[in-house]
Scaffold this motif. Structure first.
Motif, short mmCIF file in Angstrom:
data_model
loop_
_atom_site.label_atom_id
_atom_site.label_comp_id
_atom_site.label_asym_id
_atom_site.label_seq_id
_atom_site.Cartn_x
_atom_site.Cartn_y
_atom_site.Cartn_z
N ASP A 1 0.84 -1.20 0.00
CA ASP A 1 0.00 0.00 0.00
C ASP A 1 0.88 1.25 0.00
OD1 ASP A 1 -2.37 1.50 0.23
OD2 ASP A 1 -2.11 1.66 2.39
N GLU A 2 0.41 2.31 -0.64
CA GLU A 2 1.10 3.60 -0.70
C GLU A 2 2.50 3.49 -1.29
OE1 GLU A 2 0.98 5.81 2.93
OE2 GLU A 2 -1.21 5.83 3.02
N TYR B 1 4.26 3.68 -5.19
CA TYR B 1 3.97 4.03 -6.57
C TYR B 1 5.27 4.18 -7.36
CZ TYR B 1 -0.60 5.15 -4.61
OH TYR B 1 -1.81 5.08 -3.96
N GLU C 1 1.63 14.40 -9.47
CA GLU C 1 0.39 15.14 -9.27
C GLU C 1 -0.75 14.23 -8.82
OE1 GLU C 1 -0.16 17.15 -12.97
OE2 GLU C 1 1.46 18.61 -12.58
N ASN C 2 -0.76 12.99 -9.31
CA ASN C 2 -1.81 12.05 -8.93
C ASN C 2 -1.76 11.71 -7.44
OD1 ASN C 2 -2.86 11.90 -11.50
ND2 ASN C 2 -1.75 10.03 -12.06
N ILE C 3 -0.57 11.43 -6.92
CA ILE C 3 -0.50 11.09 -5.49
C ILE C 3 -0.68 12.34 -4.62
CG2 ILE C 3 0.86 8.99 -5.85
CD1 ILE C 3 3.32 10.49 -4.83
N ASN C 4 -0.26 13.48 -5.13
CA ASN C 4 -0.47 14.73 -4.39
C ASN C 4 -1.96 15.02 -4.25
OD1 ASN C 4 0.64 17.07 -3.06
ND2 ASN C 4 -0.03 18.27 -4.82
N GLU C 5 -2.70 14.78 -5.34
CA GLU C 5 -4.15 15.01 -5.31
C GLU C 5 -4.85 13.97 -4.43
OE1 GLU C 5 -7.94 15.09 -8.41
OE2 GLU C 5 -5.90 15.23 -9.19
N LYS C 6 -4.41 12.72 -4.49
CA LYS C 6 -5.06 11.64 -3.75
C LYS C 6 -4.85 11.77 -2.25
CE LYS C 6 -5.48 6.60 -3.48
NZ LYS C 6 -5.09 5.31 -4.11
N TYR C 7 -3.62 12.11 -1.83
CA TYR C 7 -3.28 12.08 -0.40
C TYR C 7 -3.14 13.46 0.23
CZ TYR C 7 -2.30 7.13 -1.22
OH TYR C 7 -2.41 5.80 -1.55
N LYS D 1 1.19 15.41 3.04
CA LYS D 1 1.71 14.06 3.29
C LYS D 1 3.17 13.96 2.85
CE LYS D 1 0.87 9.14 2.37
NZ LYS D 1 0.85 8.73 3.80
N TRP E 1 6.57 11.81 1.82
CA TRP E 1 6.91 10.59 1.10
C TRP E 1 8.43 10.39 1.11
CZ3 TRP E 1 3.05 7.66 -1.33
CH2 TRP E 1 1.79 8.27 -1.41
#
Length: 286
Positions: free
Chosen positions: A145-146, A148, A157-163, A167, A169
């Motif tokens: 999980d988590e 990518y 941008e996708n993980i920034n928008e999702k989380y 957050k 990393w």
């Protein structure tokens, strides 16, 4: 040794239907005559220094095996027993993947380059230090999980928008030679109890929980040396150690302070649950 050892097995729920690791530990405890009681943190209350489980006061016991990673209840529970597995301060430190990369070093493996940051950074900046592909890891995720594989600005941008932008990393060098395969070692006090290779045909992550195939892998002197080195650093009794295959050496991936045992027992035929409880029983024999 006391006439009968008593312990608590700490998980998220008291009724852990489908949890192979909990089931196996309870099964082996029963065979050994150890009174091991499963306690879910979701069924607990902590009040004026006392624990209540489904309304009943919890007694002090000899030991605790902690299989839950989050919250304060697991921390306070460690005071309810003479011994805690794994010891709670080390458990909490090495939950964190940044602390793992920062602290765990050995001459027996290489460490990937990494950057600690939020995901609102520019891809070109991270690419400059980590390469065209790199891995984003959340600091406390497990079972794949988590995690990518980032190849471009859109991936960030996708993980920034999702989380969310707050957050943190670990952005880590991608070890191309290890795509879809890795090693998992189950270490007990600095010695390998079992070792397996995990493989995925489709995913760069090889986790058994994500459908990766597992097979036994020979425990070499080097693998035992890695277990010894990491035990000296962490002091953690029962530990999953993940390694990646580099071009000319193994790379450190991460450690798991509450490693599942289903894949390991399946791949190796080793009774990991039994070895864990034998180790605990020997502590009280002493």
């Amino acid at each position: 040794m006391k006439e009968k050892l008593k312990g608590y097995l700490i998980a998220k729920y008291t009724n852990m239907i489908g949890s192979y690791s909990c089931y196996r530990l309870l099964e082996e405890a029963k065979k050994m005559g150890i009174d091991l009681k499963l306690i879910g943190t979701c069924d607990l209350c902590f009040f004026e220094g006392k624990f209540f489980h489904r309304g009943e006061l919890l007694e002090r016991r000899d030991f605790i095996i902690n299989r839950y990673k989050f919250g304060h209840l697991k921390d306070e529970l460690s005071n309810l027993a003479a011994r805690s597995y794994n010891e709670i301060s080390a458990f909490n430190i090495y939950l964190d993947k940044f602390k793992q990369l920062e602290n765990i070093k050995s001459s027996n493996f290489k460490n990937p380059k990494f950057i600690l940051a939020t995901a609102d950074k520019k891809y070109e900046f991270l690419k400059r230090y980590l390469g065209e592909k790199f891995v984003a890891k959340g600091l406390t995720g497990s079972e794949g999980d988590e995690i990518y594989l980032i190849k471009n600005q859109e991936g960030l941008e996708n993980i920034n928008e999702k989380y969310g932008p707050e957050k943190e990393w670990v952005f880590e060098e991608f070890i191309e030679q290890s795509f879809g395969r890795d090693l998992r070692i189950y270490s007990i006090r600095g010695r390998a109890a079992g070792c397996m290779m995990r493989k995925s045909e489709k995913d760069f992550r090889a986790n058994f929980a994500l459908g990766g195939k597992v097979s036994n892998f020979e425990i070499t002197p080097k693998i035992n040396d890695i277990c010894r080195d990491i035990y000296k650093i962490t002091g953690i009794d029962f530990l999953g150690i993940d390694l990646l295959f580099g071009k000319d050496d193994l790379y450190f991936c991460e450690v798991n302070v509450a490693a599942g045992i289903m894949g390991m027992e399946k791949a190796t035929g080793v009774n990991i649950a039994g070895k864990v409880l034998e180790t605990i029983r020997e502590d009280f024999n002493e």
